[in-house]
Design an enzyme around this catalytic site. Structure first.
Site, short mmCIF file in Angstrom:
data_model
loop_
_atom_site.label_atom_id
_atom_site.label_comp_id
_atom_site.label_asym_id
_atom_site.label_seq_id
_atom_site.Cartn_x
_atom_site.Cartn_y
_atom_site.Cartn_z
N ASP A 166 0.84 -1.39 0.04
CA ASP A 166 -0.01 0.04 0.13
C ASP A 166 0.82 1.32 -0.12
O ASP A 166 0.66 2.12 -0.76
CB ASP A 166 -1.18 -0.02 1.34
CG ASP A 166 -2.01 -1.02 1.16
OD1 ASP A 166 -2.38 -1.23 0.21
OD2 ASP A 166 -2.28 -1.68 2.41
N ARG B 177 -0.98 1.16 16.67
CA ARG B 177 -1.42 2.22 15.87
C ARG B 177 -1.27 3.75 16.45
O ARG B 177 -1.14 4.51 15.93
CB ARG B 177 -2.86 2.15 15.19
CG ARG B 177 -2.99 0.87 14.09
CD ARG B 177 -1.65 0.72 13.31
NE ARG B 177 -1.88 -0.09 12.20
CZ ARG B 177 -0.73 -0.79 11.87
NH1 ARG B 177 0.30 -0.82 12.19
NH2 ARG B 177 -1.10 -1.86 10.79
N ASP C 145 -8.08 -0.11 10.89
CA ASP C 145 -6.81 0.83 11.28
C ASP C 145 -6.97 2.21 10.90
O ASP C 145 -6.50 3.31 11.43
CB ASP C 145 -5.53 0.46 10.44
CG ASP C 145 -4.93 -0.76 11.18
OD1 ASP C 145 -5.08 -0.91 12.33
OD2 ASP C 145 -4.13 -1.44 10.49
N SER D 119 -2.23 -9.97 3.38
CA SER D 119 -2.27 -8.78 4.31
C SER D 119 -1.75 -9.17 5.64
O SER D 119 -2.51 -9.90 6.54
CB SER D 119 -3.61 -8.12 4.23
OG SER D 119 -3.48 -6.59 5.11
#
Length: 401
Positions: A16, A96, A125, A177
């Site tokens: 990404d 995060r 996320d 992923s």
């Protein structure tokens, strides 16, 4: 599109964010500063600086957050006993907020016009990153390409990368992923998207082996805690980072901490994932065992309720909220006497209790014994039962029984 002069990107070097750098430059005409957070993902950081610059970033920050991550986020959650939906040890969730906080600090220092991230519009996320950004830079514009660009799948992303000669480390066949840090490794996508498919553990496991391939002999380990936080392994004082690394190795070798679950994402859909958390699973088990002798019944039971809410706050990205801070204050008060050692036996994916001691234990062998004692009058229980059962008795009488 609105034009920005300078954008700070949360950068991992994965699929990404590798393509987001050129995409931002093509669509916003901006300078891109990449920020990679070291939260213990190890070799994934190798060659990152060269890769970021080659794909168009003006500079790359690599920020070592591992120690702070362990001591102020992981261990705070461990002490709470927080587990999302009884299985998930929150490995991605609590990483995060600390990453986003540091990104905001760099964005403000660099005078950036916006912050960008590579989270999809389907995932958790995006919420975790953006709530943290709002906590520290409430007016900062946020760019989330997955919500607006023309790419619709990871295959489209690979096409985009290949067309621009952007180096990527995956193929269409290994295009899971993943998210990795010192605490865990997650796997989603491909064959795992169908819950009917059994995971191919020989193919996907990286932190350890399946229980079937674990040694035939058990491994014993003793973990020491002070005020709820782990401080030693097998009598050796270690830092929090060292403890997790050591237990990851021991747990991985013995097939510990593999979770296959369908969870409820914050955005409303169900998602299937496989998580590897070998050291964390050992620590959670040991901490729970120690609390069983150090906490009184009412505190222990109420704390179990708090743990559910705490896990939701972490999972939902609400780390920087008054409620999470208040719950942490409660949790830390309960941990004042959670000090001692827990011995465990690791065997083919199982964690078996092998002994627990604490200077603050509330367990009294003199009272609990099945042998003769001079400290407990068994006749006292009759009056207790009469009073405890009085509402049941009254109800039965009024019903004519």
């Amino acid at each position: 599109m609105k034009k920005f002069n300078k954008v700070v990107l949360a950068y991992s070097g994965g699929l990404d964010t590798s393509i987001i750098i050129p995409w931002l430059k093509e669509n916003y005409g901006c300078e891109v500063i990449a920020v990679a957070a070291d939260v213990g993902q190890g070799a994934e950081l190798n060659g990152l600086n060269e890769k970021a610059l080659k794909t168009g970033a003006s500079k790359l920050y690599i920020e070592d957050l591992t120690e702070e991550f362990v001591n102020e986020y992981i261990f705070e959650t461990l002490k709470a006993g927080a587990v999302y939906e009884n299985k998930y040890l929150l490995g991605t969730s609590f990483a995060r907020p600390i990453i986003a906080k540091r990104i905001v600090e760099i964005a403000l220092k660099e005078g950036a016009d916006a912050i960008a991230h590579g989270c999809t519009g389907k995932g958790n996320d995006q919420v975790r990153f953006e709530l943290a950004i709002k906590a520290f830079a409430p007016n900062m514009p946020i760019i989330a390409p997955w919500r607006t660009w023309e790419l619709k799948s990871r295959d489209d992303e690979i096409d985009y990368a290949e067309a621009r000669n952007i180096p990527i480390s995956i193929t269409r066949e290994t295009n899971y992923s993943k998210d990795k840090n010192i605490w865990h490794l997650s796997h989603e996508g491909l064959d795992l998207e169908d819950p009917a498919n059994e995971p191919n553990y020989d193919k996907i496991l990286e932190l350890g082996v399946s229980p079937e391939k674990a040694p035939d002999a058990p491994t014993y380990v003793t973990i020491g805690f002070e005020k709820g936080a782990p401080v030693s392994v097998n009598g050796e004082k270690l830092s929090g980072v060292e403890i997790i690394k050591k237990l990851n190795k021991l747990g991985g070798e013995n097939g510990i901490g593999i979770v296959d679950m369908v969870e409820n994402r914050l955005v409303g859909m169900k998602s299937r994932g496989v998580y590897e958390t070998p050291g964390g699973t050992i620590l959670y088990h040991a901490h729970e065992v120690l609390e069983s002798i150090c906490l009184d019944r009412d505190t222990q039971h109420y704390k179990q309720q708090v743990a559910i809410k705490f896990s939701e706050l972490v999972y939902y990205g609400q780390w920087y909220t008054p409620l999470r801070e208040a719950l942490s204050a409660f949790v830390n008060q309960t941990q004042a006497t959670v000090t001692g050692e827990v011995k465990l036996k690791l065997y083919k994916g199982n964690i078996i209790n092998a002994g627990v001691t604490s200077p603050y234990t509330l367990y009294s062998e003199d009272i609990a014994t099945f042998g003769a004692d001079e400290v407990y009058n068994q006749a006292d229980s009759a009056g207790f039962i009469n009073l405890f059962g009085l509402p049941i008795k009254v109800k039965a009488i009024t019903e004519g029984k």
